[in-house]
Design a protein around this motif. Structure first.
Motif, PDB file in Angstrom:
ATOM      1  N   VAL A   1       0.823  -1.005  -0.147  1.00  0.00           N
ATOM      2  CA  VAL A   1       0.044  -0.144   0.109  1.00  0.00           C
ATOM      3  C   VAL A   1       0.800   1.474   0.034  1.00  0.00           C
ATOM      4  CG1 VAL A   1      -1.549   1.276   1.354  1.00  0.00           C
ATOM      5  CG2 VAL A   1      -1.881  -1.194   0.855  1.00  0.00           C
ATOM      6  N   ASN A   2       1.929   1.267   0.787  1.00  0.00           N
ATOM      7  CA  ASN A   2       2.807   2.442   0.714  1.00  0.00           C
ATOM      8  C   ASN A   2       3.526   2.614  -0.492  1.00  0.00           C
ATOM      9  OD1 ASN A   2       2.283   3.281   3.279  1.00  0.00           O
ATOM     10  ND2 ASN A   2       3.973   1.815   4.270  1.00  0.00           N
ATOM     11  N   TYR A   3       4.185   1.311  -0.942  1.00  0.00           N
ATOM     12  CA  TYR A   3       4.808   1.460  -2.278  1.00  0.00           C
ATOM     13  C   TYR A   3       3.876   2.099  -3.216  1.00  0.00           C
ATOM     14  CZ  TYR A   3       8.522  -0.985  -0.431  1.00  0.00           C
ATOM     15  OH  TYR A   3       9.673  -1.720   0.065  1.00  0.00           O
ATOM     16  N   ARG A   4       2.690   1.468  -3.487  1.00  0.00           N
ATOM     17  CA  ARG A   4       1.630   2.190  -4.420  1.00  0.00           C
ATOM     18  C   ARG A   4       1.488   3.540  -4.188  1.00  0.00           C
ATOM     19  NH1 ARG A   4      -2.603  -2.463  -3.217  1.00  0.00           N
ATOM     20  NH2 ARG A   4      -1.394  -4.141  -4.448  1.00  0.00           N
TER      21      ARG A   4
ATOM     22  N   SER B   1      10.981  -2.282  -8.694  1.00  0.00           N
ATOM     23  CA  SER B   1      11.093  -2.237 -10.110  1.00  0.00           C
ATOM     24  C   SER B   1      11.053  -3.541 -10.788  1.00  0.00           C
ATOM     25  CB  SER B   1      12.645  -1.782 -10.245  1.00  0.00           C
ATOM     26  OG  SER B   1      12.851  -0.362  -9.829  1.00  0.00           O
ATOM     27  N   LEU B   2      10.975  -3.560 -12.362  1.00  0.00           N
ATOM     28  CA  LEU B   2      10.667  -4.568 -13.026  1.00  0.00           C
ATOM     29  C   LEU B   2      12.060  -5.703 -13.132  1.00  0.00           C
ATOM     30  CD1 LEU B   2       8.517  -4.404 -16.257  1.00  0.00           C
ATOM     31  CD2 LEU B   2      10.302  -5.785 -16.197  1.00  0.00           C
ATOM     32  N   CYS B   3      13.056  -5.141 -13.496  1.00  0.00           N
ATOM     33  CA  CYS B   3      14.046  -5.927 -13.898  1.00  0.00           C
ATOM     34  C   CYS B   3      15.286  -5.829 -12.751  1.00  0.00           C
ATOM     35  CB  CYS B   3      14.489  -5.711 -15.382  1.00  0.00           C
ATOM     36  SG  CYS B   3      15.519  -4.371 -15.715  1.00  0.00           S
ATOM     37  N   GLY B   4      16.317  -6.318 -13.094  1.00  0.00           N
ATOM     38  CA  GLY B   4      17.692  -5.998 -12.429  1.00  0.00           C
ATOM     39  C   GLY B   4      18.306  -4.822 -12.305  1.00  0.00           C
ATOM     40  N   LEU B   5      17.925  -4.215 -13.511  1.00  0.00           N
ATOM     41  CA  LEU B   5      18.767  -2.811 -13.406  1.00  0.00           C
ATOM     42  C   LEU B   5      18.117  -1.887 -12.088  1.00  0.00           C
ATOM     43  CD1 LEU B   5      19.531  -0.754 -16.530  1.00  0.00           C
ATOM     44  CD2 LEU B   5      18.727   0.319 -14.234  1.00  0.00           C
ATOM     45  N   GLY B   6      16.749  -1.945 -12.233  1.00  0.00           N
ATOM     46  CA  GLY B   6      16.306  -1.119 -11.198  1.00  0.00           C
ATOM     47  C   GLY B   6      16.335  -1.717 -10.019  1.00  0.00           C
ATOM     48  N   GLN B   7      16.057  -2.930  -9.636  1.00  0.00           N
ATOM     49  CA  GLN B   7      16.206  -3.644  -8.513  1.00  0.00           C
ATOM     50  C   GLN B   7      17.628  -3.352  -7.895  1.00  0.00           C
ATOM     51  OE1 GLN B   7      15.204  -7.623  -9.622  1.00  0.00           O
ATOM     52  NE2 GLN B   7      12.925  -7.149 -10.029  1.00  0.00           N
ATOM     53  N   SER B   8      18.623  -3.467  -8.618  1.00  0.00           N
ATOM     54  CA  SER B   8      19.966  -3.083  -8.055  1.00  0.00           C
ATOM     55  C   SER B   8      20.470  -1.819  -8.243  1.00  0.00           C
ATOM     56  CB  SER B   8      20.947  -4.237  -8.818  1.00  0.00           C
ATOM     57  OG  SER B   8      21.085  -3.919 -10.110  1.00  0.00           O
ATOM     58  N   ALA B   9      19.847  -0.698  -8.783  1.00  0.00           N
ATOM     59  CA  ALA B   9      20.117   0.629  -8.869  1.00  0.00           C
ATOM     60  C   ALA B   9      20.515   1.104  -7.769  1.00  0.00           C
ATOM     61  CB  ALA B   9      19.125   1.263  -9.729  1.00  0.00           C
ATOM     62  N   PRO B  10      19.871   0.869  -6.535  1.00  0.00           N
ATOM     63  CA  PRO B  10      20.096   1.550  -5.240  1.00  0.00           C
ATOM     64  C   PRO B  10      21.288   1.162  -4.508  1.00  0.00           C
ATOM     65  CG  PRO B  10      17.743   1.015  -5.348  1.00  0.00           C
ATOM     66  CD  PRO B  10      18.677   0.329  -6.452  1.00  0.00           C
TER      67      PRO B  10
ATOM     68  N   MET C   1      12.287   1.321  -1.927  1.00  0.00           N
ATOM     69  CA  MET C   1      11.006   1.268  -2.699  1.00  0.00           C
ATOM     70  C   MET C   1      11.552   0.910  -4.098  1.00  0.00           C
ATOM     71  SD  MET C   1       9.552   3.261  -5.008  1.00  0.00           S
ATOM     72  CE  MET C   1       7.670   3.055  -5.851  1.00  0.00           C
ATOM     73  N   VAL C   2      12.727   1.467  -4.883  1.00  0.00           N
ATOM     74  CA  VAL C   2      12.903   1.255  -6.033  1.00  0.00           C
ATOM     75  C   VAL C   2      13.550  -0.191  -5.985  1.00  0.00           C
ATOM     76  CG1 VAL C   2      14.746   1.730  -7.982  1.00  0.00           C
ATOM     77  CG2 VAL C   2      13.431   3.513  -6.605  1.00  0.00           C
ATOM     78  N   ARG C   3      14.131  -0.520  -5.040  1.00  0.00           N
ATOM     79  CA  ARG C   3      14.560  -2.178  -5.067  1.00  0.00           C
ATOM     80  C   ARG C   3      13.721  -3.094  -5.152  1.00  0.00           C
ATOM     81  NH1 ARG C   3      17.115  -3.170   0.490  1.00  0.00           N
ATOM     82  NH2 ARG C   3      14.863  -3.556   0.798  1.00  0.00           N
ATOM     83  N   ASP C   4      12.694  -2.956  -4.325  1.00  0.00           N
ATOM     84  CA  ASP C   4      11.388  -4.022  -4.174  1.00  0.00           C
ATOM     85  C   ASP C   4      10.495  -3.779  -5.293  1.00  0.00           C
ATOM     86  OD1 ASP C   4      12.706  -4.445  -1.786  1.00  0.00           O
ATOM     87  OD2 ASP C   4      11.167  -3.848  -0.553  1.00  0.00           O
TER      88      ASP C   4
END
Lengths: 242, 551, 177, 178
Positions: A89-92, B502-511, B497-500
């Motif tokens: 919910v927070n992420y959304r 994101s769609l792919c590895g680039l975003g997930q690991s960017a932070p 938030m970006v790590r959790d």
């Protein structure tokens, strides 16, 4: 219409503590919807191919290492899903904030005020203010088409316009150019929409657009209501023909 | 060409080599060419002609000799001397040494830990053979593994060998290679593909380029063995456009191998066929992500798609596809040739074999190294790398590029393997290893990587597209001395938030670079924010009052 | 029981939110028994008191003066309410942000003016580089989006605050409402 | 639309279009040859102009907007012609921590252009590279295709001025060459 020869099984799973059954070829979002659990989505629009891009529909699945996009993830036997945990919910809410901060969404002067998917989502997700800094890019409005206007300031890059033009109309006038924060939807070779030689002027893109980024000329603030009945109709009719 | 013929050819080739006159190897790796080793070679050729030595002295253009910082490098086989910083003017001295023995000249000691502490599998032929001559590769037992596999082993046996070797993917996450092969092999389909990921995009890493340039046949052989194991008949090798030399060498290599029947139709006279094509990337880091790479080969914008389905089930044009990176494939021929047990005997319990690193930054010896897994960071930095030059102090090692993290001094004695690196918030990645001394600001380093991720984000999913841009702006505020603790809190929130999401590895690991520098160098962030001071003196802090002055 | 001290503040906005406040009509009479308006563009007091219980702020922070004022208001206020989209998002005043101050002033005072085109340099407080929502400058306790928020919404906010609760507006109003 | 059903003609008489055509033919005019074709055009003509993108779209039967989307997605493709001389500053990690940022700023300031731009007189294009793989020689630049190792702001400007044929200010002051 369900295809009787399709290869699917009935599976049981738990969504938010409630045990439900679903067909194994359904997505989590479809299964939830049938059970009156609404999962918000933005790039998702029934009748278009799902791309799992906006990430608003992510849900927690017990045992899964990551959050999963419910619009493209199929249900499976024994899945335990949480669609509204505090974390998602927070992420959304933050994802919506990112959209508001990315471009220049000024609801009070928008043609789609009151009929906007983004606005509705903000309300649904309890977004009262945007705590991220606004990025305020300077983007030019394209009013070259005789019937429609494209205002990139209100675009959320959901690519519904791109998909409806490609999948349903078959013209593929729209596509995305550039990448990252510089990405924009464009017509043909990036020239003004009015000069597009491939656009059929059908207006499907305008009506699937969730915000006021694509609208009909002559509409004033809050006057642009989108009509989308054609989409399920066309989809069903094409399936029947096949 | 079948196995017997191959072995005969290798034998002949070795005999010819033995009987050959003096050999001088000139490093034509990209690093040395950038230091004008091509001019050295030209001078050498001219001088030999002048002295009538053309037939007596064999001049070999070889791939990377490793120690790029001391290039151009020239090696004289006779007395095993490595000349460094060679200029065309040094050529007479080098030719003289063939008669007199090594005396003068800028000689690089070969007993440096830089050379002695390495263990070469992937790079065994680099700097030894001429990559454009398939015969030289064959003389070094090349294609022996492929022909042995196709003529004497079943696909299942090949996969078992790879599985038992414990080889893990060298592209980043370290997924067990055998397991991946097995999934593709089991996928029911008439058509399957093998893709070699040569889109090495990490800034500060060029291991894969070196392998493709210096020993292209090794990669092709690995791919062919994989194709045989999983049942594919078509392969693509996706190379960055920034590596024109690698592209050229691979194309030449494919051509030569096809002519000898080592690639193409009915390899080694068996029913197995495998065609390879080179596909050239066009400058998009995200294409290192496997689904984006597939999209790019199909001619689309290189945007990733959600997984599942995994490429092993539905990849290129919807068919089961095996994707491994260059170094992974380069390990395969050695494993088949020397056996799984031999390979599994190298490295640590969970990380087997060796790893090629590109050691750069604030160390005395920079260049390409191959070390057994489990070696400590301290050995790499201080023994092999020769320590920090200019009297500076060690601060951190950055591994894994934009998806990795910065490892501080207290972990220098940690063994280098997949799991240890992960435990301290970094990753093995493709093998970039950048040593950072106290003249660098860690916030600035984090900002550098965030700028990278921001401009390499494909823009498809919101968290990565907007999140990386937001984080970059926050880091800009911090390095400009305009940020408060509110901005720092926001930065930390966005990392998660970006790590959790994101769609792919680039975003997930960017932070990751931010998370790891915040974890180990938080005081540097605080100095910028609370004291408006950059401890390393890198960031130009000009702000005098709060966020509004530059808003 | 002493009445709750309420101030209303007008920064860069169109005064529509204040109009909406007045639209509470007869409800104001009841409210008047519980609150005392100690400072407002609607009353005569021109000095912001040292201590205020609730400050309701309309408008974005656009000029040096707005900035100075909102900091002072924050210092002297227990509960600060950002009223309306301009205060919450910067809304219409923020529409100049993509262009920058120079071009905006040029457009307003030179390009579109036929007599004595000149950007004023005195009397008018200098503009900040960007019009900002209030929360990006000082801490805000209650956000009331809407353009303008309806009289009912404002009444609800005040009633809840008088009851000692922070109002939950998430389903009551929205951006552009 | 002419040229959609029949085989489209190249945008000009230029014989070099045969190279591009060969690339498409080798790939059977398949839509997936889009990137390969764009590479071929860029290699042959230096950049992708509108006519060449239209020709590609028609030949491979790919929507115009998709050609444009792909051409703008990949940083390697240029939609404008480059300057007579090209200066690429490597922004790889090793180069960055050894001062590539200062190099870039220096050139930007000296010529009044930003990375990705060309000077108004068309003399110099300034580009950033992600990593040219010469990390051992950091900071490195590529000047007209030749790698320049261990560059300093001073000698970079000097070399650029050599390229463009203008005397370098540093030389006039009697500074020695690198």
């Amino acid at each position: 219409m369900p295809d009787a020869t399709a290869l699917y099984q009935v599976v049981t799973l738990v969504i938010n503590g409630v045990e439900i059954s679903a067909r194994s070829d359904q997505t989590i979002m479809q299964a939830a919807e049938e059970n009156e659990i609404e999962i918000p989505g933005l790039c998702h629009l029934t009748g278009l191919k799902d791309i799992g891009a906006c990430r608003l529909c992510v849900v927690e699945v017990k045992g899964a290492p990551r959050l999963v996009p419910s619009c493209v993830t199929r249900v499976a036997e024994g899945m335990e899903i949480f669609t509204h945990s505090e974390r998602v919910v927070n992420y959304r809410r933050t994802i919506l904030e990112m959209l508001y901060a990315e471009r220049n969404h000024v609801c009070s002067v928008c043609v789609s005020n009151g009929h906007c998917d983004l606005q509705a989502l903000a309300l649904k997700c309890g977004l009262e203010y945007v705590h991220l800094p606004y990025m305020t890019p300077r983007l030019k409005i394209d009013a070259s088409h005789d019937r429609f206007v494209y205002d990139p300031n209100r675009c959320v890059l959901c690519t519904r316009c791109v998909r409806v033009c490609d999948e349903i109309e078959g013209a593929h006038t729209w596509d995305v150019m550039g990448r990252g924060i510089e990405a924009r939807v464009v017509t043909d070779l990036g020239q003004p929409w009015g000069e597009s030689e491939t656009c059929t002027g059908c207006g499907k893109c305008v009506h699937v657009c969730p915000t006021g980024a694509l609208f009909e000329k002559g509409k004033s603030v809050a006057e642009m209501e989108k009509r989308r009945q054609f989409l399920p109709y066309l989809t069903v009719m094409r399936e029947v023909k096949r | 060409m079948n196995l017997d013929e191959l072995q005969k050819m290798a034998e002949q080739e070795r005999e010819v080599k033995e009987g050959q006159p003096q050999k001088i190897r000139v490093c034509m790796g990209t690093g040395c060419v950038a230091s004008f080793s091509d001019r050295v070679l030209q001078a050498l050729n001219e001088k030999c002609k002048e002295m009538g030595l053309e037939r007596d002295v064999l001049r070999l253009e070889v791939g990377c000799l490793g120690l790029c910082s001391n290039g151009p490098l020239v090696k004289v086989d006779k007395h095993n001397t490595l000349y460094q910083h060679v200029t065309p003017e040094d050529v007479p001295t080098i030719l003289e040494s063939l008669k007199e023995g090594p005396g003068e000249g800028d000689i690089c000691p070969t007993d440096l830990p830089f050379f002695t502490r390495q263990q070469k599998i992937v790079l065994e032929n680099s700097g030894v053979i001429n990559p454009d001559q398939i015969e030289e590769y064959i003389a070094a037992d090349g294609y022996l593994a492929l022909l042995t596999a196709v003529s004497q082993m079943s696909p299942t046996e090949v996969i078992a060998e790879i599985t038992h070797s414990g080889l893990r993917g060298r592209g980043g996450a370290g997924y067990p290679t055998g397991l991946k092969w097995n999934t593709v092999a089991k996928a029911p389909s008439e058509k399957k593909y093998v893709i070699c990921n040569g889109d090495e995009g990490d800034p500060g890493a060029f291991m894969d380029r070196s392998v493709m340039e210096d020993d292209p046949h090794r990669v092709l052989e690995g791919m062919a063995i994989a194709a045989y194991a999983v049942g594919a008949d078509q392969g693509y090798i996706y190379v960055r456009a920034e590596y024109p030399r690698a592209i050229k060498r691979l194309k030449t290599a494919i051509n030569r191998a096809e002519r000898l029947g080592l690639l193409g139709k009915n390899i080694g006279g068996t029913p197995f066929s495998f065609h390879v094509e080179v596909r050239v990337g066009a400058g998009a880091f995200v294409c290192g992500e496997e689904t984006a790479l597939i999209a790019s080969i199909e001619g689309h914008r290189g945007q990733p798609r959600p997984r599942p389905p995994y490429p092993a089930q539905s990849g290129l044009w919807g068919f089961p596809t095996l994707i491994n990176n260059v170094e992974t494939f380069a390990n395969v021929p050695s494993i088949i040739r020397r056996g799984a047990a031999w390979f599994a005997g190298i490295g640590t319990e969970k990380s087997k074999g060796t790893k090629v690193f590109c050691l750069t930054g604030a160390v005395a010896h920079t260049g390409l190294i191959e070390v057994p897994m489990g070696i400590t960071l301290r050995e790499i930095v201080f023994d092999i790398g020769g320590g920090i030059p200019n009297g500076r102090k060690f601060k951190a090692v950055q591994t894994g590029g934009p998806s990795g993290g910065c490892i501080p001094e207290q972990f220098l004695d940690m063994p280098v393997d997949y799991d240890s690196l992960k435990s301290v918030g970094s990753i093995m990645g493709s093998g970039g290893m950048i040593v950072i001394d106290d003249s660098s600001c860690m916030v600035d380093v984090a900002k550098y990587f965030m700028e990278f991720c921001m401009s390499e984000s494909c823009g498809k999913c919101i968290p990565c597209r907007v999140g990386t841009a937001q984080m970059y702006h926050l880091l800009q505020q911090i390095t400009a001395g305009e940020a408060t603790m509110t901005e720092l809190a926001l930065l930390e929130e966005l990392c998660e938030m970006v790590r959790d999401t994101s769609l792919c590895g680039l975003g997930q690991s960017a932070p990751n670079p931010v998370i790891s520098t915040l974890r180990f160098f938080r005081e540097e962030y605080l100095a910028h924010i609370q004291e408006r001071r950059c401890p390393a003196g890198v960031c130009p802090i000009t702000a005098t009052e709060g966020v509004l002055s530059h808003a | 029981m002493s009445r709750v001290k309420v101030a209303t503040v007008w920064l860069d906005g169109c005064s529509g939110c204040h109009m909406s406040f007045l639209d509470m009509d007869e409800a104001l009479i009841d409210l008047g028994k519980k609150i005392e308006v100690v400072y407002s563009p609607l009353v005569d007091n021109k000095v912001f008191p040292e201590s205020v219980d609730v400050s309701i702020v309309e408008g974005a922070v656009s000029s040096e003066e707005d900035l100075h004022k909102i900091r002072m208001v924050r210092e002297r206020t227990k509960i600060l309410v950002a009223l309306g989209d301009c205060a919450v998002t910067s809304n219409v005043p923020g529409m100049r942000n993509p262009f920058g101050v120079g071009p905006i002033l040029h457009r307003a005072y030179t390009e579109n003016v036929s007599i004595q085109p000149k950007t004023p340099t005195q009397v008018i407080p200098p503009l900040l580089p960007r019009a900002r929502p209030i929360h990006s400058v000082v801490a805000v306790d209650v956000f009331v989006p809407g353009c303008p928020p309806s009289a009912g919404t404002i009444h609800f906010v005040l009633s809840e605050l008088l009851e000692g609760r922070i109002p939950d507006l998430s389903q009551k109003t929205r951006f552009g409402a | 639309m002419p040229g959609l059903l029949s085989k489209p003609a190249p945008p000009s008489e230029d014989k070099r279009w045969r190279i591009v055509e060969a690339t498409m033919r080798r790939n059977g005019y398949a839509p997936h040859a889009l990137i390969e074709t764009l590479h071929s055009i860029q290699e042959t003509f230096g950049y992708l102009d509108e006519a060449s993108m239209r020709y590609t779209a028609a030949s491979l039967r790919v929507p115009l907007s998709k050609v444009y989307g792909v051409a703008t997605f990949y940083h390697f493709f240029a939609l404008k012609p480059q300057g007579k001389h090209v200066c690429v500053v490597c922004m790889g990690t090793s180069c960055y921590i050894k001062g590539a940022g200062t190099l870039l700023e220096t050139v930007e300031k000296e010529y009044g252009i930003r990375a990705g731009e060309t000077t108004p007189d068309g003399e110099i294009s300034l580009l950033k590279a992600r990593c040219i793989g010469s990390c051992g020689l950091a900071p490195a630049c590529v000047l007209d295709g030749v790698v320049a190792p261990k560059v300093t702001p001073e000698n970079l400007l000097e070399r650029l001025k050599e390229l463009t044929g203008q005397p370098a200010a540093a030389q006039k002051n009697g500074a020695s060459k690198p």
